[in-house]
Enzyme design. Structure first.
Site, short mmCIF file in Angstrom:
data_model
loop_
_atom_site.label_atom_id
_atom_site.label_comp_id
_atom_site.label_asym_id
_atom_site.label_seq_id
_atom_site.Cartn_x
_atom_site.Cartn_y
_atom_site.Cartn_z
NE ARG A 22 11.90 -8.81 -2.69
CZ ARG A 22 10.84 -8.29 -3.31
NH1 ARG A 22 9.87 -7.75 -2.60
NH2 ARG A 22 10.74 -8.33 -4.61
CB CYS A 56 6.20 1.57 17.07
SG CYS A 56 5.76 -0.18 17.08
N GLY A 83 6.58 -12.19 9.92
CA GLY A 83 5.37 -12.47 10.68
C GLY A 83 5.07 -11.41 11.73
CB CYS A 131 -2.06 -4.99 9.15
SG CYS A 131 -3.72 -5.45 9.70
CB CYS A 132 2.42 -1.53 9.14
SG CYS A 132 2.78 -2.03 10.84
#
Length: 540
Positions: free
Chosen positions: A35, A99, A132, A229-230
């Site tokens: 973005r 993560c 996604g 959901c992240c």
């Protein structure tokens, strides 16, 4: 003899470990992938590190080593990122731990200082992600999560939904079946985190949603909806860590936040032998947290603010229990009581968490550190939690790794501390805490109330404790700001006398030594409660 020698050696090692402080933090706003223009990973690093160095008023040349975390990137991306800041020849360690990558970089940086290998170390994390759901990159080798997926398939089968959502969604179903929690508890967690994010300018999403909107958003994998959901995200975060000697030499005491403990754990045998909650890290987290509390002498009851790895609302729910923020099977009640947000027992994810703030994998753990440092310094603006003394961080990666950390504002030699005036009276609350841990349910039946103690000292300072003898097995929270049935204001010395039976409660009240606001009947139960607590403590 051998055991005694080993214990002596271990004691010497522990005593020689240096204190470690976070002296500067900085991060980018987390963005939807692609973005923001001109936002490649070196740009993220430049922005985050520049902010962190400015925060501690240090030049990059002060940094002796660097640990750089990222998951999706070529080898030596850490060097390429830091070359934007300077070419100083410092060692750079590239870290990848799924993560938990960001907190693993922090863990490495902290260990370098604690062990005396360096005085000032930079921890940096960043991620430039694809849009996604996450998917496998390599098709010609074993996937690190193969055993986890196979174990889930044996127990629950496989569907076409994203794999991470299936793993955590099935863990949520298991918790519901075992403890009676519901899909609405998961939605309430997401509602809270989206609400918190409204006040975080670094958050990818800053929109408050109703409970109905969260429950009604598209299902990713039952019971998880999209707003639970992240997202995938682009972003970076950095932290400058330093030794006590370095902090004093550079006069950074006003910026320093102490890391009072960090523990890392990887998968245990129970991960693949137990249920799905264990498969997604429950035992890893619990094991690391218990070691952390034991070594630091600080427990979950002492914590006011938590940054917790809520990749899915289901993970936040089961992690409340793994971290000891509530008892096993009590997450539903914890959520319903509002004990996970402002005005409750502890504020979890004031940043908005991963669900709202975003989850650039390599940056997440360090962004959590940024938030907790701001909270402890009182610099969190509209997100600020009241009376923060201790902060807890939890960062989880499947495959698996978890890092659990504790932070506080430090006390340096030669400086006075308001807390020192309260050391004697802390005995009172330690007696209460020990009694509740031993016989909390019976004490709750007898007292059935929540006491708020405002303890004053001769110099005029005061501190608050919340003693809950009404819910579950009870709890004692230092610095608590939750609701209470009665507020009792006393000098620290008088409360200590009351505990030991050297001061009569009624006499103290009429002499003005004990002030009561609220339920007078409950206040009159205080001497009996203290007597019972002292008796139980004596038996321990």
């Amino acid at each position: 003899m051998a055991s005694a020698i080993a214990q002596h050696a271990n004691a010497k090692v522990v005593s020689s470990l240096r204190r470690v402080f976070v002296v500067g933090v900085g991060m980018t706003k987390f963005e939807k992938p692609g973005r923001r223009e001109n936002f490649d990973y070196p740009d993220m690093a430049r922005e985050a590190v520049t902010k962190a160095l400015a925060d501690c008023r240090l030049p990059y040349t002060a940094v002796e080593q660097a640990a750089v975390g990222y998951v999706y990137g070529d080898s030596t991306s850490g060097q390429r990122a830091l070359y934007e800041i300077g070419l100083t020849g410092v060692p750079v360690y590239n870290v990848n731990n799924n993560c938990a990558t960001g907190s693993t970089a922090l863990y490495l940086a902290r260990n370098l200082i604690q062990g005396g290998m360096a005085q000032c170390v930079l921890a940096l994390g960043f991620e430039k992600m694809q849009r996604g759901s996450l998917s496998s990159v390599f098709e010609d080798r074993v996937n690190p999560l193969e055993r986890h997926v196979m174990r889930m398939a044996e127990s629950c089968g496989l569907e076409g939904a994203p794999m991470a959502a299936q793993l955590f969604g099935n863990a949520a179903k298991e918790h519901m079946k075992r403890y009676g929690t519901s899909p609405q508890h998961l939605a309430k967690i997401a509602f809270k985190n989206h609400k918190h994010s409204v006040n975080n300018p670094y958050s990818q999403f800053q929109t408050e949603y109703s409970l109905e909107e969260i429950e009604g958003s598209a299902k990713v994998f039952d019971p998880l909806s999209k707003l639970q959901c992240c997202p995938t995200s682009d972003g970076g975060a950095a932290a400058v860590l330093a030794s006590e000697e370095f902090v004093k030499q550079h006069k950074l005491q006003d910026r320093a936040v102490e890391i009072i403990g960090m523990e890392m754990s990887t998968d245990l045998p129970s991960t693949f032998e137990g249920d799905i909650m264990r498969l997604v890290g429950y035992d890893m987290t619990k094991s690391a947290a218990q070691r952390l509390y034991s070594k630091s002498g600080v427990g979950p009851q002492d914590v006011q603010v938590v940054e917790l790895h809520d990749c899915f609302s289901a993970n936040e729910l089961i992690t409340y229990e793994a971290l000891g923020l509530c008892g096993e099977g009590e997450a539903g009640r914890f959520i319903d009581a509002g004990d996970n947000t402002y005005g409750g027992r502890v504020v979890v994810n004031p940043s908005g968490g991963l669900i709202s703030k975003g989850h650039p994998l390599g940056a997440t753990g360090i962004a959590q550190c940024c938030e907790l440092c701001w909270q402890l310094r009182g610099e969190a603006d509209k997100r600020q939690v009241e009376n923060v003394k201790v902060a807890l961080q939890h960062n989880l990666g499947l495959g698996g790794a978890v890092v659990v950390s504790l932070y506080k504002m430090p006390q340096f030699d030669g400086e006075s501390s308001d807390n020192e005036d309260f050391k004697a009276v802390e005995e009172v609350f330690e007696v209460m805490r020990a009694a509740l841990e031993r016989d909390g349910k019976n004490l709750v039946k007898k007292a059935n109330g929540i006491f708020k103690f405002v303890v004053t000292k001769p110099s005029g300072g005061e501190e608050t404790w919340i003693v809950d003898v009404k819910n579950g097995s009870g709890s004692v929270t230092r610095g608590g700001s939750g609701t209470s049935d009665v507020t009792i204001t006393m000098a620290d010395s008088d409360l200590l006398k009351l505990l030991h039976g050297k001061l009569n409660a009624q006499k103290a009240f009429f002499m003005g030594l004990l002030k009561i606001k609220g339920n007078m009947g409950l206040a009159m139960k205080l001497p009996d409660f203290l007597k019972d607590a002292q008796s139980i403590k004596a038996k321990l």
